[in-house]
Design a protein around this motif. Structure first.
Motif, short mmCIF file in Angstrom:
data_model
loop_
_atom_site.label_atom_id
_atom_site.label_comp_id
_atom_site.label_asym_id
_atom_site.label_seq_id
_atom_site.Cartn_x
_atom_site.Cartn_y
_atom_site.Cartn_z
N VAL A 36 -1.42 -4.62 5.59
CA VAL A 36 -2.30 -4.08 4.55
C VAL A 36 -1.40 -3.36 3.54
CG1 VAL A 36 -4.20 -2.52 4.01
CG2 VAL A 36 -4.21 -3.78 6.18
N VAL A 37 -1.52 -3.73 2.27
CA VAL A 37 -0.69 -3.12 1.23
C VAL A 37 -1.48 -2.03 0.52
CG1 VAL A 37 0.70 -3.54 -0.83
CG2 VAL A 37 0.52 -5.31 0.93
N GLY A 38 -0.89 -0.83 0.46
CA GLY A 38 -1.56 0.31 -0.16
C GLY A 38 -1.41 0.33 -1.67
N SER A 39 -1.77 1.46 -2.27
CA SER A 39 -1.81 1.57 -3.73
C SER A 39 -0.56 2.20 -4.32
CB SER A 39 -3.03 2.39 -4.16
OG SER A 39 -2.97 3.70 -3.62
N GLY A 40 0.37 2.66 -3.46
CA GLY A 40 1.57 3.29 -4.00
C GLY A 40 1.26 4.67 -4.57
N VAL A 41 1.99 5.03 -5.61
CA VAL A 41 1.79 6.35 -6.21
C VAL A 41 0.42 6.42 -6.87
CG1 VAL A 41 4.23 6.76 -6.59
CG2 VAL A 41 2.91 5.60 -8.35
N TYR A 42 -0.15 7.61 -6.90
CA TYR A 42 -1.44 7.79 -7.56
C TYR A 42 -1.26 7.75 -9.08
CZ TYR A 42 -3.96 9.17 -3.32
OH TYR A 42 -4.57 9.18 -2.10
N ILE A 80 9.28 -7.84 4.47
CA ILE A 80 8.58 -7.33 5.65
C ILE A 80 7.74 -8.44 6.30
CG2 ILE A 80 6.83 -5.69 6.46
CD1 ILE A 80 7.86 -3.77 4.25
N TYR A 81 7.06 -9.22 5.47
CA TYR A 81 6.24 -10.33 5.96
C TYR A 81 7.07 -11.30 6.79
CZ TYR A 81 3.47 -14.65 5.77
OH TYR A 81 2.81 -15.81 6.09
N GLU A 82 8.25 -11.65 6.30
CA GLU A 82 9.10 -12.61 7.00
C GLU A 82 9.75 -12.00 8.24
OE1 GLU A 82 10.25 -15.56 3.26
OE2 GLU A 82 11.73 -14.09 3.96
N LEU A 83 10.20 -10.75 8.13
CA LEU A 83 10.82 -10.10 9.29
C LEU A 83 9.82 -9.93 10.44
CD1 LEU A 83 12.88 -7.28 7.53
CD2 LEU A 83 13.85 -9.03 9.02
N GLU A 84 8.60 -9.56 10.09
CA GLU A 84 7.59 -9.25 11.10
C GLU A 84 6.84 -10.49 11.59
OE1 GLU A 84 6.89 -6.57 12.67
OE2 GLU A 84 7.62 -4.85 11.52
N GLY A 89 -0.73 -12.37 8.21
CA GLY A 89 -1.23 -12.44 6.85
C GLY A 89 -1.08 -11.10 6.15
N ILE A 90 -1.40 -11.11 4.85
CA ILE A 90 -1.29 -9.91 4.02
C ILE A 90 -2.63 -9.66 3.33
CG2 ILE A 90 -0.03 -8.76 2.15
CD1 ILE A 90 2.20 -10.84 2.55
N ILE A 91 -3.13 -8.44 3.42
CA ILE A 91 -4.36 -8.05 2.71
C ILE A 91 -3.95 -7.20 1.51
CG2 ILE A 91 -6.53 -6.78 2.84
CD1 ILE A 91 -6.61 -7.48 5.83
N LEU A 92 -4.20 -7.72 0.31
CA LEU A 92 -3.78 -7.06 -0.93
C LEU A 92 -4.91 -6.32 -1.63
CD1 LEU A 92 -1.69 -10.01 -2.40
CD2 LEU A 92 -0.74 -7.94 -1.39
N SER A 93 -6.13 -6.71 -1.35
CA SER A 93 -7.27 -6.28 -2.16
C SER A 93 -7.64 -4.81 -1.99
CB SER A 93 -8.49 -7.14 -1.84
OG SER A 93 -8.79 -7.09 -0.45
N MET A 94 -7.00 -4.10 -1.05
CA MET A 94 -7.34 -2.70 -0.79
C MET A 94 -6.50 -1.72 -1.60
SD MET A 94 -9.77 -3.05 1.29
CE MET A 94 -10.42 -4.58 1.97
N GLY A 95 -5.48 -2.20 -2.28
CA GLY A 95 -4.52 -1.30 -2.92
C GLY A 95 -4.62 -1.17 -4.42
N GLY A 96 -5.52 -1.91 -5.05
CA GLY A 96 -5.65 -1.79 -6.49
C GLY A 96 -4.66 -2.65 -7.26
#
Length: 204
Positions: A109-115, A174-178, A182-189
């Motif tokens: 799950v990918v977050g939004s980073g800095v506010y 990270i995706y390849e190492l781990e 899958g990757i969920i992008l829609s939660m981070g803006g």
């Protein structure tokens, strides 16, 4: 004396500029040692590509062909008093081995980073809700985010937490190492959405 900037900082800036010039001169024929040194200094694939007049993806391909991959290290939260066993992780090229194993099966799950305006606490809550639902489904989770003032970066929110910038290079590494599912992008803006198509083209 003109800038009043400490010479220590000026020397560090000088090192970056000088090595950028080295990469410009080497171009696409840079050696493995030059590329490894660039990564250890902190250059991203995109910055190396800009200097060498090639694409970020070309740098990534070259780096993988040369076997230049990041290592995963744990953040020591106990100041060396005893071996750290946290799930706080980061990528580095200044290492010789990984601190963890990679059994696979994790969902990222990918977050939004800095506010920033338009990307704030609501996206953090979306990420937390997503992590909780994945946990309810029995799926191990990885969070990628780099804002420590968020709930999504609490140690007990996920199985593995990477304090890393949200960029195509980092998420793909990270995706390849781990060996992630899958990757969920829609939660981070906006930040995760900016790299969505690049990840899709790599079939991530």
């Amino acid at each position: 004396s003109l800038t009043k900037i400490d010479k220590w900082f000026l020397n560090k800036m000088k090192n970056i500029i000088e090595y950028y010039n080295v990469l410009e001169e080497a171009g696409s024929s840079m050696t493995a040692q030059q590329l490894l040194q660039a990564k250890r200094i902190g250059f991203s694939d995109k910055q190396i590509g800009s200097a060498a007049k090639i694409t970020e993806l070309a740098v990534r391909t070259l780096r993988k062909e040369m076997g230049i991959l990041p290592f995963v290290k744990q953040i020591d939260t106990v100041a060396g008093e005893w071996p750290a066993a946290t799930n706080y992780l980061y990528l580095t090229y200044n290492a010789n081995e990984n601190d963890i194993d990679f059994p696979g099966g994790y969902t990222i799950v990918v977050g939004s980073g800095v506010y920033r305006i338009g990307s704030s606490v609501e996206f953090d809550w979306c990420a937390v809700g997503c992590l909780r639902e994945l946990r309810n489904l029995g799926k191990p989770t990885i969070m990628i985010n780099y804002n420590p003032e968020t709930v999504s970066t609490d140690y007990d929110m996920c199985d593995r937490l990477y304090f890393e910038e949200i960029s195509f290079e980092v998420v793909m590494d990270i995706y390849e190492l781990e060996h992630s599912e899958g990757i969920i992008l829609s939660m981070g803006g906006q930040l995760p959405n900016n790299i969505a198509m690049d990840l899709h083209r790599q079939q991530a």
